[in-house]
Design an enzyme around this catalytic site. Structure first.
Site, PDB file in Angstrom:
ATOM      1  N   HIS A  86       0.817  -1.209   0.000  1.00  7.94           N
ATOM      2  CA  HIS A  86       0.000   0.000   0.000  1.00  7.94           C
ATOM      3  C   HIS A  86       0.855   1.266   0.000  1.00  7.94           C
ATOM      4  CE1 HIS A  86      -3.487  -2.488   0.788  1.00  7.94           C
ATOM      5  NE2 HIS A  86      -2.911  -2.987   1.857  1.00  7.94           N
ATOM      6  N   HIS A 117       4.580   6.760   7.079  1.00 16.44           N
ATOM      7  CA  HIS A 117       4.383   6.257   5.723  1.00 16.44           C
ATOM      8  C   HIS A 117       4.006   7.415   4.810  1.00 16.44           C
ATOM      9  CE1 HIS A 117       0.314   5.959   7.576  1.00 16.44           C
ATOM     10  NE2 HIS A 117      -0.069   6.441   6.412  1.00 16.44           N
ATOM     11  N   HIS A 119       1.905   9.079   1.242  1.00 22.79           N
ATOM     12  CA  HIS A 119       0.796   9.059   0.289  1.00 22.79           C
ATOM     13  C   HIS A 119       1.124  10.012  -0.855  1.00 22.79           C
ATOM     14  CE1 HIS A 119      -2.033   6.898   2.948  1.00 22.79           C
ATOM     15  NE2 HIS A 119      -1.435   7.558   3.924  1.00 22.79           N
ATOM     16  N   HIS A 136       2.652  10.723   6.854  1.00 21.90           N
ATOM     17  CA  HIS A 136       1.913  10.520   8.106  1.00 21.90           C
ATOM     18  C   HIS A 136       2.824   9.889   9.155  1.00 21.90           C
ATOM     19  CE1 HIS A 136      -2.268  10.363   5.934  1.00 21.90           C
ATOM     20  NE2 HIS A 136      -1.780  11.586   6.050  1.00 21.90           N
ATOM     21  N   THR A 220      -7.366   6.681   7.637  1.00 24.21           N
ATOM     22  CA  THR A 220      -7.710   6.798   6.221  1.00 24.21           C
ATOM     23  C   THR A 220      -7.502   5.478   5.492  1.00 24.21           C
ATOM     24  OG1 THR A 220      -5.481   7.571   5.654  1.00 24.21           O
ATOM     25  CG2 THR A 220      -7.118   9.246   6.204  1.00 24.21           C
TER      26      THR A 220
END
Length: 301
Positions: A86, A117, A119, A136, A220
């Site tokens: 992910h 991590h 995004h 994050h 999220t």
């Protein structure tokens, strides 16, 4: 499956040889995400678009009650990195007592860093504008186990840092991200991992940690539990175009951000400048002294 899935995202067990890497859920099909909050929504789902005209300057300390943010131990964090299907994730290693922590601002408790991590694009936006990347930093209340934190309205604290992209960076700007970027080429394929990574995480924080938005929201990713105190810095860091393109080679699908959620019971606060620089009591005393001086001048006249 519910808490086990979130536990795997928060504390990926890099030592387990039987771990099967790859998406159990996909960003390409949010309708198939597990969990009632993900499917039906809730009162405070994340991410959201932050409209600055609706943000509350917290002069009365209704939400930001605990002074300035304090980042403890961020200058030397021991981490393990993984491509979990992910995102690229770096999880804290070693004894929990040695993990970086955060407190202050809207946080009543001490929160322990579990992982950070990335995004791309950003999940949150400001006045409808997204950023190329959002980092994050996921923290768990230090007095709770992860499983307990997932049922508390303030069980997690996630610090969000936006990233902008520039074609050319100065040496000082490059220094902020070069230690991190050294490990990204080793994490391009799902299941790739590295250990023993020592990073100065202060370099990845906003250049102004006194300026931020904060609200009660949710995870999220599945199961979208409404247990997060969000702290979103409004001043981004920068990375080079070449560094950003490297994330485009990470094998996690077309994108890895959740669609934005409708505004429900969200109240978004920001610390006003005077709150940061001068305690409220001092402001009041200063004003009284001004009025008293003016009154005495009038009497002497």
């Amino acid at each position: 499956m519910s808490k086990l899935l979130i536990l795997s995202l928060l504390c990926f067990d890099l030592t387990a040889p039987s771990v099967v890497f790859g998406p159990i859920w996909s960003y390409d099909d949010e309708s198939a995400w597990p969990g009632g909050y993900c499917q039906k929504g809730g009162k405070r789902q994340s991410p959201i678009d932050i409209r600055t005209t609706d943000v509350i300057k917290d002069f009365d300390r209704d939400f930001i009650k605990y002074g300035v943010l304090k980042f403890i131990g961020y200058n030397g964090a021991l981490l393990s990195g993984i491509n979990n299907g992910h995102t690229i994730q770096f999880s804290t290693e070693g004894q929990k007592s040695m993990h970086p922590t955060i407190t202050g601002g809207p946080l009543k408790y001490l929160y322990r860093l579990e992982q950070l991590h990335f995004h791309w694009l950003s999940e949150h936006s400001i006045n409808g504008v997204k950023f190329p990347m959002e980092i994050h930093f996921v923290h768990v209340r230090a007095d709770l186990k992860v499983s307990e934190a997932l049922s508390k309205r303030d069980g997690l604290a996630i610090v969000s840092v936006f990233c902008n992209v520039q074609a050319d960076l100065t040496d000082n700007q490059l220094e902020l991200t070069e230690d991190l970027m050294e490990h990204i080429p080793q994490l391009l394929r799902i299941g790739d991992r590295v250990s023993g990574v020592l990073l100065d995480l202060r370099k990845l924080l906003s250049p102004n940690t006194d300026s931020y938005f904060t609200y009660l929201g949710s995870l999220t990713s599945p199961e979208c539990n409404e247990v997060v105190v969000w702290i979103i810095f409004d001043k981004p860091i920068v990375m080079s175009d070449a560094q950003y393109r490297l994330f485009g080679k990470v094998g996690v699908g077309r994108h890895n951000f959740r669609s934005q959620q409708r505004i429900g019971h969200h109240l978004i606060f920001t610390p006003p400048d005077s709150f940061i620089t001068t305690p409220k009591a001092i402001i009041v005393v200063t004003d009284v002294m001004k009025y008293l001086a003016a009154f005495l001048r009038n009497i002497t006249r």
